[in-house]
Design a protein around this motif. Structure first.
Motif, PDB file in Angstrom:
ATOM      1  N   PRO A  79     -63.228 -40.851 -20.762  1.00 23.14           N
ATOM      2  CA  PRO A  79     -64.201 -41.484 -19.878  1.00 23.14           C
ATOM      3  C   PRO A  79     -65.423 -41.979 -20.638  1.00 23.14           C
ATOM      4  CG  PRO A  79     -64.246 -39.111 -19.608  1.00 23.14           C
ATOM      5  CD  PRO A  79     -63.132 -39.423 -20.557  1.00 23.14           C
ATOM      6  N   TYR A 117     -69.448 -42.199 -20.578  1.00 21.38           N
ATOM      7  CA  TYR A 117     -70.626 -41.575 -19.991  1.00 21.38           C
ATOM      8  C   TYR A 117     -71.855 -42.401 -20.332  1.00 21.38           C
ATOM      9  CZ  TYR A 117     -67.632 -37.532 -19.348  1.00 21.38           C
ATOM     10  OH  TYR A 117     -66.614 -36.708 -18.964  1.00 21.38           O
ATOM     11  N   ILE A 162     -75.485 -40.973 -13.470  1.00 21.37           N
ATOM     12  CA  ILE A 162     -74.291 -41.292 -12.697  1.00 21.37           C
ATOM     13  C   ILE A 162     -74.075 -42.795 -12.759  1.00 21.37           C
ATOM     14  CG2 ILE A 162     -73.223 -41.183 -10.433  1.00 21.37           C
ATOM     15  CD1 ILE A 162     -73.773 -38.417 -10.916  1.00 21.37           C
ATOM     16  N   SER A 163     -72.890 -43.199 -13.153  1.00 21.16           N
ATOM     17  CA  SER A 163     -72.554 -44.621 -13.256  1.00 21.16           C
ATOM     18  C   SER A 163     -72.121 -45.157 -11.905  1.00 21.16           C
ATOM     19  CB  SER A 163     -71.408 -44.831 -14.234  1.00 21.16           C
ATOM     20  OG  SER A 163     -71.701 -44.262 -15.465  1.00 21.16           O
ATOM     21  N   SER A 164     -72.272 -46.457 -11.739  1.00 19.45           N
ATOM     22  CA  SER A 164     -71.754 -47.091 -10.533  1.00 19.45           C
ATOM     23  C   SER A 164     -70.242 -47.275 -10.693  1.00 19.45           C
ATOM     24  CB  SER A 164     -72.433 -48.436 -10.304  1.00 19.45           C
ATOM     25  OG  SER A 164     -72.176 -49.282 -11.402  1.00 19.45           O
ATOM     26  N   VAL A 165     -69.549 -47.293  -9.604  1.00 16.31           N
ATOM     27  CA  VAL A 165     -68.102 -47.423  -9.616  1.00 16.31           C
ATOM     28  C   VAL A 165     -67.736 -48.892  -9.516  1.00 16.31           C
ATOM     29  CG1 VAL A 165     -65.974 -46.794  -8.425  1.00 16.31           C
ATOM     30  CG2 VAL A 165     -67.861 -45.181  -8.536  1.00 16.31           C
ATOM     31  N   ASN A 166     -66.804 -49.315 -10.330  1.00 17.51           N
ATOM     32  CA  ASN A 166     -66.373 -50.709 -10.325  1.00 17.51           C
ATOM     33  C   ASN A 166     -65.231 -50.878  -9.328  1.00 17.51           C
ATOM     34  OD1 ASN A 166     -65.897 -53.342 -10.898  1.00 17.51           O
ATOM     35  ND2 ASN A 166     -64.957 -52.983 -12.886  1.00 17.51           N
ATOM     36  N   THR A 167     -65.489 -51.587  -8.256  1.00 22.84           N
ATOM     37  CA  THR A 167     -64.459 -51.864  -7.265  1.00 22.84           C
ATOM     38  C   THR A 167     -64.290 -53.370  -7.140  1.00 22.84           C
ATOM     39  OG1 THR A 167     -66.076 -51.838  -5.483  1.00 22.84           O
ATOM     40  CG2 THR A 167     -64.930 -49.782  -5.924  1.00 22.84           C
TER      41      THR A 167
END
Length: 81
Positions: free
Chosen positions: A2, A4, A45-50
């Motif tokens: 992952p 970070y 906290i990272s943003s989620v890629n959608t």
């Protein structure tokens, strides 16, 4: 592995002030110091890629993508379109 994201807690060098990404195994603990200036950093906290879908998928779009499209005709009965 992952990715970070870390950012400086206070002050820091130009690298950790802007924030940086680092690939690390899950089993390793989070960083507490910047690898460049050794200043304190914290994990953010990272943003989620959608993926953004601008329109609903049509039957022809699904068929072009290689999917089989079925429509419900009766209880437990489906017909392939």
């Amino acid at each position: 592995m992952p990715i970070y994201e870390y950012v400086a807690v206070e002050g820091g060098c130009p690298v950790c002030r802007k924030g940086f990404e680092l690939r690390r195994p899950v089993s390793r603990p989070a960083l507490t110091q910047c690898p460049v200036c050794r200043g304190p950093v914290k994990k953010v906290i990272s943003s989620v890629n959608t993926p953004a879908i601008s329109k609903p998928l049509s039957v022809s779009d699904a068929k072009k993508a290689g999917f089989a499209v079925y429509e419900k005709r009766d209880k437990g009965v489906y017909e392939k379109l």
